[in-house]
Write a protein that holds these residues in place. Structure first.
Motif, PDB file in Angstrom:
ATOM      1  N   ILE A 176      -2.632  17.982  -9.948  1.00 43.76           N
ATOM      2  CA  ILE A 176      -1.745  17.362 -10.923  1.00 43.76           C
ATOM      3  C   ILE A 176      -1.388  15.950 -10.450  1.00 43.76           C
ATOM      4  N   CYS A 177      -1.506  14.979 -11.349  1.00 44.26           N
ATOM      5  CA  CYS A 177      -1.159  13.588 -11.054  1.00 44.26           C
ATOM      6  C   CYS A 177      -0.307  13.042 -12.182  1.00 44.26           C
ATOM      7  N   TRP A 178       0.589  12.139 -11.870  1.00 47.55           N
ATOM      8  CA  TRP A 178       1.392  11.483 -12.882  1.00 47.55           C
ATOM      9  C   TRP A 178       1.752  10.078 -12.425  1.00 47.55           C
ATOM     10  N   ILE A 179       2.155   9.260 -13.381  1.00 49.77           N
ATOM     11  CA  ILE A 179       2.585   7.897 -13.081  1.00 49.77           C
ATOM     12  C   ILE A 179       4.094   7.926 -12.882  1.00 49.77           C
ATOM     13  N   ASP A 180       4.539   7.639 -11.687  1.00 50.41           N
ATOM     14  CA  ASP A 180       5.953   7.745 -11.342  1.00 50.41           C
ATOM     15  C   ASP A 180       6.652   6.402 -11.532  1.00 50.41           C
ATOM     16  N   PRO A 181       7.892   6.393 -12.015  1.00 49.76           N
ATOM     17  CA  PRO A 181       8.625   5.122 -12.134  1.00 49.76           C
ATOM     18  C   PRO A 181       8.802   4.459 -10.769  1.00 49.76           C
ATOM     19  N   ALA A 182       8.903   3.147 -10.788  1.00 50.14           N
ATOM     20  CA  ALA A 182       9.125   2.426  -9.539  1.00 50.14           C
ATOM     21  C   ALA A 182      10.486   2.783  -8.957  1.00 50.14           C
ATOM     22  N   ALA A 183      10.543   2.848  -7.645  1.00 51.10           N
ATOM     23  CA  ALA A 183      11.807   3.049  -6.950  1.00 51.10           C
ATOM     24  C   ALA A 183      12.372   1.687  -6.544  1.00 51.10           C
ATOM     25  N   PRO A 184      13.658   1.595  -6.278  1.00 52.59           N
ATOM     26  CA  PRO A 184      14.203   0.323  -5.773  1.00 52.59           C
ATOM     27  C   PRO A 184      13.552  -0.039  -4.440  1.00 52.59           C
ATOM     28  N   ALA A 185      13.303  -1.321  -4.230  1.00 55.26           N
ATOM     29  CA  ALA A 185      12.714  -1.772  -2.968  1.00 55.26           C
ATOM     30  C   ALA A 185      13.571  -1.315  -1.795  1.00 55.26           C
ATOM     31  N   ASN A 186      12.873  -0.976  -0.703  1.00 54.34           N
ATOM     32  CA  ASN A 186      13.513  -0.549   0.544  1.00 54.34           C
ATOM     33  C   ASN A 186      14.208   0.806   0.429  1.00 54.34           C
ATOM     34  N   SER A 187      13.821   1.599  -0.593  1.00 51.26           N
ATOM     35  CA  SER A 187      14.359   2.957  -0.701  1.00 51.26           C
ATOM     36  C   SER A 187      13.865   3.808   0.459  1.00 51.26           C
ATOM     37  N   ALA A 188      14.702   4.716   0.928  1.00 55.06           N
ATOM     38  CA  ALA A 188      14.296   5.630   1.998  1.00 55.06           C
ATOM     39  C   ALA A 188      13.338   6.692   1.478  1.00 55.06           C
ATOM     40  N   LYS A 189      13.461   7.031   0.197  1.00 56.44           N
ATOM     41  CA  LYS A 189      12.577   7.999  -0.448  1.00 56.44           C
ATOM     42  C   LYS A 189      12.219   7.448  -1.815  1.00 56.44           C
ATOM     43  N   THR A 190      10.930   7.417  -2.150  1.00 58.12           N
ATOM     44  CA  THR A 190      10.508   6.690  -3.346  1.00 58.12           C
ATOM     45  C   THR A 190      10.196   7.571  -4.547  1.00 58.12           C
ATOM     46  N   LEU A 191       9.965   8.851  -4.351  1.00 58.45           N
ATOM     47  CA  LEU A 191       9.586   9.723  -5.459  1.00 58.45           C
ATOM     48  C   LEU A 191      10.760   9.869  -6.426  1.00 58.45           C
TER      49      LEU A 191
ATOM     50  N   LYS B 163       0.815  -1.213   0.000  1.00 60.62           N
ATOM     51  CA  LYS B 163       0.000   0.000   0.000  1.00 60.62           C
ATOM     52  C   LYS B 163       0.851   1.267   0.000  1.00 60.62           C
ATOM     53  N   MET B 164       2.175   1.099   0.038  1.00 60.39           N
ATOM     54  CA  MET B 164       3.094   2.221  -0.064  1.00 60.39           C
ATOM     55  C   MET B 164       3.390   2.585  -1.519  1.00 60.39           C
ATOM     56  N   ALA B 165       2.872   1.814  -2.478  1.00 59.05           N
ATOM     57  CA  ALA B 165       3.100   2.106  -3.889  1.00 59.05           C
ATOM     58  C   ALA B 165       2.592   3.500  -4.229  1.00 59.05           C
ATOM     59  N   LYS B 166       3.216   4.129  -5.222  1.00 62.08           N
ATOM     60  CA  LYS B 166       2.916   5.526  -5.560  1.00 62.08           C
ATOM     61  C   LYS B 166       1.773   5.675  -6.551  1.00 62.08           C
ATOM     62  N   ASN B 167       1.601   4.711  -7.441  1.00 58.71           N
ATOM     63  CA  ASN B 167       0.663   4.864  -8.552  1.00 58.71           C
ATOM     64  C   ASN B 167      -0.696   4.239  -8.295  1.00 58.71           C
ATOM     65  N   ILE B 168      -0.869   3.641  -7.132  1.00 57.14           N
ATOM     66  CA  ILE B 168      -2.149   3.047  -6.748  1.00 57.14           C
ATOM     67  C   ILE B 168      -3.018   4.094  -6.054  1.00 57.14           C
ATOM     68  N   LEU B 169      -4.237   3.713  -5.724  1.00 60.93           N
ATOM     69  CA  LEU B 169      -5.105   4.509  -4.851  1.00 60.93           C
ATOM     70  C   LEU B 169      -5.286   3.748  -3.544  1.00 60.93           C
ATOM     71  N   THR B 170      -5.049   4.415  -2.431  1.00 60.05           N
ATOM     72  CA  THR B 170      -5.268   3.828  -1.114  1.00 60.05           C
ATOM     73  C   THR B 170      -6.450   4.535  -0.468  1.00 60.05           C
ATOM     74  N   VAL B 171      -7.415   3.776   0.036  1.00 56.19           N
ATOM     75  CA  VAL B 171      -8.706   4.335   0.436  1.00 56.19           C
ATOM     76  C   VAL B 171      -8.974   4.106   1.921  1.00 56.19           C
ATOM     77  N   GLY B 172      -9.266   5.190   2.624  1.00 59.32           N
ATOM     78  CA  GLY B 172      -9.684   5.116   4.013  1.00 59.32           C
ATOM     79  C   GLY B 172     -11.197   5.137   4.126  1.00 59.32           C
ATOM     80  N   ALA B 173     -11.703   5.022   5.359  1.00 57.21           N
ATOM     81  CA  ALA B 173     -13.148   4.845   5.570  1.00 57.21           C
ATOM     82  C   ALA B 173     -13.740   5.945   6.440  1.00 57.21           C
ATOM     83  N   THR B 174     -14.971   6.326   6.101  1.00 60.11           N
ATOM     84  CA  THR B 174     -15.742   7.291   6.893  1.00 60.11           C
ATOM     85  C   THR B 174     -17.085   6.684   7.281  1.00 60.11           C
ATOM     86  N   ASP B 175     -17.779   7.367   8.205  1.00 61.51           N
ATOM     87  CA  ASP B 175     -19.176   7.030   8.446  1.00 61.51           C
ATOM     88  C   ASP B 175     -20.043   7.902   7.541  1.00 61.51           C
TER      89      ASP B 175
END
Length: 367
Positions: free
Chosen positions: A342-357, A199-211
């Motif tokens: 503004i949204c864009w599709i970012d390239p994948a970062a190496p696994a376990n990177s400290a900063k992924t952008l 769920k830490m991926a950059k190009n996905i959507l992560t969804v929280g919940a409300t009442d």
């Protein structure tokens, strides 16, 4: 319990885990399409129903004999083998036809549906997804509190670069009252507690919940990501947890895709970045004013998303390194607020990177 999930890839996962197994994020006992304005879309634009696209439900197998899915189930080689009520509920929320009873009518009730087994936490085979015309894949499950960019997150980012029209929608999780035990947010109660490194991926959507009163429920997992990015990006109704919230957003994404194809002159499918931009830009600001780590960019508003597309309020383009693109926007004289996303599709970062952008796009508005 281990995070090893199948014998043929146990070596791959051996260095990913924190000692967890995947689990669904609980099921809703009912759902209401009015909170996120889906019922208004159904009333005003009944022709928008997701027809022509496929939603894949990645967890266990839904009841494929359910009359609400009749004639729309597409069998996949990666389909789960074990029948589960939770999967049936998620599928109903996304795309139930309402044949049994009107409360069983889902968000995108015309879309085809398919199943994929979440025993494989890595992305499914892209060729199979494309053959089935999968536009959105819903992931209403989690593992445990994992605060890093794992091989699985990098794999999802890679796949979404390979197919820019595919979008993965994940539930944020139901660990909102937990504290991370690693990383820069270690020990901070109620923050940075997403249920899974994927769920830490950059190009996905992560969804929280409300009442139904647009309050983020306490158990809904909060951001930020381990490196400070906004998570979840969006929230939706899910009074029993983030599973149903993700399913509602998956359905709304199908409606946005349908609307884009119908209203856009080229009739081509929108990129996942376009869908995310429309969804985020049209969201209702809730919780703390502005963007926050509880509600992300706000609560999904299906009606405003479709209106944004119908009114032609989108721009697509490409930009190179050190390049500037300029776009003129005509603002009506009676406008009160201007909101630009503004949204864009970012390239994948190496696994376990400290900063992924990888790419850093800046947006500047000049009067």
């Amino acid at each position: 319990m281990g995070r090893m999930i199948s014998c043929f890839c146990c070596f791959y996962f051996a260095f990913l885990g924190n000692g967890y197994s995947q689990f669904t994020e609980r099921e809703l006992t009912g759902f209401d399409l009015s909170t996120n304005k889906v019922n208004l879309v159904h009333k005003i634009w009944p022709q928008l129903n997701g027809k022509g696209s496929t939603i894949s439900i990645k967890e266990e197998l839904m009841d494929t004999t359910d009359i609400d899915f009749k004639g729309r189930y597409l069998k996949a080689a990666s389909a789960a083998k074990i029948l589960q009520t939770h999967a049936t509920t998620m599928t109903t929320i996304v795309g139930g036809a309402g044949n049994t009873y009107y409360t069983g009518k889902g968000v995108a009730w015309g879309a085809n549906i398919s199943s994929s087994d979440f025993n494989n936490l890595l992305p499914d085979n892209l060729f199979e997804l494309q053959q089935l015309k999968v536009a959105i894949q819903n992931h209403s499950y989690g593992v445990g509190l994992e605060n890093y960019y794992g091989n699985d997150a990098a794999a999802y980012d890679t796949q979404l670069n390979q197919d820019s029209t595919l979008l993965h929608v994940f539930s944020a999780g139901n660990l909102g009252d937990k504290s991370p035990i690693t990383g820069v947010y270690q020990g901070i109660a109620g923050f940075s507690n997403l249920s899974g490194s994927f769920k830490m991926a950059k190009n996905i959507l992560t969804v929280g919940a409300t009442d139904s009163f647009y309050r983020v429920i306490p158990i809904s997992s909060k951001g930020p990501s381990f490196d400070g990015r906004v998570k979840p990006e969006i929230v939706a109704l899910g009074e029993d947890g983030s599973s149903g919230a993700a399913a509602i957003v998956s359905g709304i994404c199908l409606l946005i895709r349908d609307a884009f194809i119908q209203y856009h002159p080229s009739k081509k499918a929108p990129s996942s970045a376009m869908i995310k931009a429309v969804l985020i830009n049209s969201a209702d600001d809730i919780d703390r004013p502005g963007t926050d780590y509880n509600a992300g960019f706000g609560s999904a508003n299906a009606w405003r998303s479709i209106k944004t597309l119908k009114d032609g309020q989108t721009i697509q383009g490409n930009v190179l390194a050190n390049q500037t693109n300029q776009h003129l926007i005509q603002i009506p004289s009676n406008a009160i607020n201007l909101k630009v996303t503004i949204c864009w599709i970012d390239p994948a970062a190496p696994a376990n990177s400290a900063k992924t952008l990888i790419n850093n796009l800046d947006l500047e508005i000049t009067h």
